[in-house]
Design a protein around this motif. Structure first.
Motif, PDB file in Angstrom:
ATOM      1  N   MET A  43       0.828  -1.205   0.000  1.00 35.66           N
ATOM      2  CA  MET A  43       0.000   0.000   0.000  1.00 35.66           C
ATOM      3  C   MET A  43       0.862   1.255   0.000  1.00 35.66           C
ATOM      4  N   SER A  44       1.906   1.274   0.812  1.00 41.72           N
ATOM      5  CA  SER A  44       2.795   2.443   0.870  1.00 41.72           C
ATOM      6  C   SER A  44       3.452   2.706  -0.471  1.00 41.72           C
ATOM      7  N   GLU A  45       3.851   1.625  -1.168  1.00 46.21           N
ATOM      8  CA  GLU A  45       4.480   1.788  -2.485  1.00 46.21           C
ATOM      9  C   GLU A  45       3.493   2.372  -3.494  1.00 46.21           C
ATOM     10  N   ILE A  46       2.267   1.862  -3.460  1.00 47.13           N
ATOM     11  CA  ILE A  46       1.244   2.346  -4.397  1.00 47.13           C
ATOM     12  C   ILE A  46       0.934   3.820  -4.136  1.00 47.13           C
ATOM     13  N   ILE A  47       0.725   4.170  -2.875  1.00 49.82           N
ATOM     14  CA  ILE A  47       0.376   5.553  -2.537  1.00 49.82           C
ATOM     15  C   ILE A  47       1.528   6.493  -2.868  1.00 49.82           C
ATOM     16  N   GLN A  48       2.755   6.079  -2.579  1.00 45.73           N
ATOM     17  CA  GLN A  48       3.888   6.953  -2.873  1.00 45.73           C
ATOM     18  C   GLN A  48       4.018   7.197  -4.376  1.00 45.73           C
ATOM     19  N   ALA A  49       3.759   6.152  -5.159  1.00 44.36           N
ATOM     20  CA  ALA A  49       3.812   6.319  -6.618  1.00 44.36           C
ATOM     21  C   ALA A  49       2.745   7.302  -7.085  1.00 44.36           C
ATOM     22  N   PHE A  50       1.545   7.202  -6.510  1.00 42.49           N
ATOM     23  CA  PHE A  50       0.472   8.132  -6.877  1.00 42.49           C
ATOM     24  C   PHE A  50       0.805   9.568  -6.463  1.00 42.49           C
ATOM     25  N   ILE A  51       1.419   9.720  -5.298  1.00 43.38           N
ATOM     26  CA  ILE A  51       1.816  11.062  -4.839  1.00 43.38           C
ATOM     27  C   ILE A  51       2.870  11.639  -5.781  1.00 43.38           C
ATOM     28  N   ASP A  52       3.840  10.804  -6.180  1.00 44.17           N
ATOM     29  CA  ASP A  52       4.891  11.263  -7.102  1.00 44.17           C
ATOM     30  C   ASP A  52       4.304  11.670  -8.452  1.00 44.17           C
ATOM     31  N   GLU A  53       3.231  10.980  -8.855  1.00 47.71           N
ATOM     32  CA  GLU A  53       2.568  11.303 -10.135  1.00 47.71           C
ATOM     33  C   GLU A  53       1.645  12.502 -10.021  1.00 47.71           C
ATOM     34  N   GLY A  54       1.396  12.953  -8.788  1.00 44.69           N
ATOM     35  CA  GLY A  54       0.491  14.083  -8.578  1.00 44.69           C
ATOM     36  C   GLY A  54      -0.970  13.694  -8.568  1.00 44.69           C
ATOM     37  N   VAL A  55      -1.252  12.388  -8.570  1.00 44.75           N
ATOM     38  CA  VAL A  55      -2.632  11.900  -8.627  1.00 44.75           C
ATOM     39  C   VAL A  55      -3.286  11.898  -7.247  1.00 44.75           C
ATOM     40  N   VAL A  56      -2.488  11.692  -6.204  1.00 40.02           N
ATOM     41  CA  VAL A  56      -2.995  11.644  -4.832  1.00 40.02           C
ATOM     42  C   VAL A  56      -2.256  12.675  -3.989  1.00 40.02           C
ATOM     43  N   SER A  57      -2.986  13.324  -3.080  1.00 41.60           N
ATOM     44  CA  SER A  57      -2.368  14.269  -2.141  1.00 41.60           C
ATOM     45  C   SER A  57      -2.681  13.863  -0.712  1.00 41.60           C
ATOM     46  N   GLU A  58      -1.835  14.263   0.195  1.00 41.24           N
ATOM     47  CA  GLU A  58      -2.041  13.982   1.608  1.00 41.24           C
ATOM     48  C   GLU A  58      -2.775  15.136   2.268  1.00 41.24           C
ATOM     49  N   GLY A  59      -3.699  14.790   3.170  1.00 37.96           N
ATOM     50  CA  GLY A  59      -4.433  15.808   3.912  1.00 37.96           C
ATOM     51  C   GLY A  59      -3.941  15.888   5.341  1.00 37.96           C
ATOM     52  N   GLU A  60      -4.865  16.105   6.259  1.00 43.72           N
ATOM     53  CA  GLU A  60      -4.509  16.219   7.661  1.00 43.72           C
ATOM     54  C   GLU A  60      -4.419  14.838   8.307  1.00 43.72           C
ATOM     55  N   LYS A  61      -3.911  14.837   9.533  1.00 38.99           N
ATOM     56  CA  LYS A  61      -3.876  13.597  10.292  1.00 38.99           C
ATOM     57  C   LYS A  61      -5.301  13.168  10.631  1.00 38.99           C
ATOM     58  N   GLU A  62      -5.498  11.877  10.707  1.00 41.70           N
ATOM     59  CA  GLU A  62      -6.806  11.321  11.019  1.00 41.70           C
ATOM     60  C   GLU A  62      -7.267  11.790  12.389  1.00 41.70           C
ATOM     61  N   LYS A  63      -8.499  12.257  12.480  1.00 43.35           N
ATOM     62  CA  LYS A  63      -9.055  12.733  13.743  1.00 43.35           C
ATOM     63  C   LYS A  63      -9.740  11.590  14.486  1.00 43.35           C
ATOM     64  N   ASN A  64      -9.726  11.702  15.805  1.00 42.35           N
ATOM     65  CA  ASN A  64     -10.398  10.724  16.679  1.00 42.35           C
ATOM     66  C   ASN A  64      -9.893   9.306  16.449  1.00 42.35           C
ATOM     67  N   ALA A  65      -8.610   9.170  16.095  1.00 41.15           N
ATOM     68  CA  ALA A  65      -8.050   7.845  15.859  1.00 41.15           C
ATOM     69  C   ALA A  65      -7.508   7.256  17.153  1.00 41.15           C
ATOM     70  N   THR A  66      -7.651   5.958  17.297  1.00 39.37           N
ATOM     71  CA  THR A  66      -7.041   5.272  18.430  1.00 39.37           C
ATOM     72  C   THR A  66      -5.645   4.843  18.007  1.00 39.37           C
ATOM     73  N   GLY A  67      -4.656   5.093  18.850  1.00 35.96           N
ATOM     74  CA  GLY A  67      -3.293   4.782  18.478  1.00 35.96           C
ATOM     75  C   GLY A  67      -2.710   5.886  17.602  1.00 35.96           C
ATOM     76  N   ARG A  68      -1.713   5.525  16.829  1.00 38.31           N
ATOM     77  CA  ARG A  68      -1.031   6.508  15.986  1.00 38.31           C
ATOM     78  C   ARG A  68      -1.929   6.938  14.825  1.00 38.31           C
ATOM     79  N   PRO A  69      -2.249   8.239  14.731  1.00 36.50           N
ATOM     80  CA  PRO A  69      -3.162   8.682  13.650  1.00 36.50           C
ATOM     81  C   PRO A  69      -2.499   8.603  12.279  1.00 36.50           C
TER      82      PRO A  69
END
Length: 371
Positions: A43-69
């Motif tokens: 999953m990390s490889e796929i998402i990083q490739a999409f980010i490098d292509e400009g197809v996917v962007s990162e938003g804010e940290k997950e809210k109300n998450a249990t553990g590491r957001p």
């Protein structure tokens, strides 16, 4: 597609991630991994490739998450573009769409001076170059719709004889992106299914314009029926198919133009409503009668009327529905008839949807593979 081949499996997983983010923006890597049963490394490889292509962007940290957001993820709709073109009797339209299917730019040109596939391609090329320059990105592909049967990307008998037999793949083989041909009614049905509020399964889309045709939406597929235009609704008028009394001769733009003896496009017919009121009334009643026939033959759940003549005044659309109801038994009189909000733009919008699916999202492929 062979899933045992690593490259194919990775590509399928990319499509699955795209469609998951399309249906539910804001998912995290962990949520995507769990939903799609993919390990975190893949999953990390796929998402990083999409980010490098400009197809996917990162938003804010997950809210109300249990553990590491985790970090929320979103598609970047303007990073992806496709082209759609619709060829009609009098004009052709060409639009640039973003990843959400929104038109970024649209142009319309007359067909009068175009007399060969090469001339059409030359005009396409100049318009596309302008659109690419404005958008700054190369399209992933283009879908071209026309009111003709399409077999292996080759156009069947068309209103413009010079296009009959044209192999679209070969014609546009030197383009830096793939080009496909689609039937205009199927494209309209794709657009209507996409924007219909509710379950579109077993709804029949009727394209009412220069010519008449229909398509039945059946879950993940669309079944076109060009013979709808040739239902017998009168005992006079010679149709271009050789039969007498077809719906096409009374209700289509071509039929109305033939009856009034004036060379009028559908757009002009809309403006000339009062002058040809009797013909338009007859057209509306004939279409209503044909809808009743179609209901008996297909058991459709309802109808969506689209195309240029769906833009007629409400009184004519009321005639369609009143006549439709008149021919039905009491138990079927609640069958709904909707008028599309897209109207003459439906086939062009459908081209954008088809091009996005074929060249980017591949949702239909995933559905066929039950993924």
């Amino acid at each position: 597609m062979e899933f045992s081949r690593p490259d194919n499996a990775r590509e399928i997983n990319r499509f699955r991630v795209l469609n998951a983010l399309r249906s539910e923006p804001g998912l995290t890597r962990a949520a995507l991994s769990a939903r799609l049963s993919l390990n975190k490394v893949s999953m990390s490889e796929i998402i990083q490739a999409f980010i490098d292509e400009g197809v996917v962007s990162e938003g804010e940290k997950e809210k109300n998450a249990t553990g590491r957001p985790g970090t929320t993820l979103f598609l970047c709709p303007d990073a992806v573009t496709v082209l759609g073109a619709d060829i009609s009797t009098y004009t052709f339209s060409l639009s640039l769409f973003n990843g959400e299917g929104r038109q970024l730019r649209s142009e319309r040109y007359p067909m009068a001076e175009i007399t060969s596939p090469e001339m059409l391609k030359e005009k396409f090329t100049s318009v596309i170059a302008k659109m690419i320059k404005i958008s700054g990105s190369r399209p992933r592909g283009m879908a071209v719709s026309i009111n003709a049967a399409i077999h292996e990307n080759t156009i069947g008998e068309a209103f413009h004889p010079f296009l009959t037999g044209t192999d679209v793949t070969k014609l546009f083989s030197d383009y830096p992106f793939p080009v496909i041909a689609v039937n205009s009614t199927e494209a309209s049905a794709e657009a209507e299914r996409s924007c219909f509020e509710g379950d579109a399964d077993r709804m029949m889309v009727v394209s009412w314009g220069e010519h008449i045709s229909s398509a039945l939406i059946m879950n993940d597929r669309i079944v076109a029926n060009p013979l709808f235009a040739h239902l017998p609704v009168t005992e006079q008028n010679l149709c271009h198919c050789g039969a007498i009394g077809c719906l096409e001769t009374v209700a289509s733009g071509w039929g109305i133009r033939s009856l009034c003896g004036k060379d009028r496009s559908v757009r002009q017919l809309l403006k000339d409503g009062e002058d040809i009121d009797e013909l338009l009334s007859a057209a509306a009643k004939a279409l209503g009668k044909a809808l009743a026939y179609a209901l008996f033959m297909t058991s459709a759940r309802g109808f969506i009327i689209t195309g240029g003549l769906a833009g007629l005044e409400d009184k004519y659309l009321t005639m369609v529905i009143d006549t439709f109801t008149k021919y039905l038994p009491a138990r079927l009189r609640e069958t709904p008839v909707y008028v599309s909000s897209l109207k003459e733009k439906s086939s062009l919008s459908g081209c954008g949807i088809i091009a996005l699916d074929r060249f980017f999202y591949h949702e239909r492929l995933l559905s066929a593979l039950s993924l």
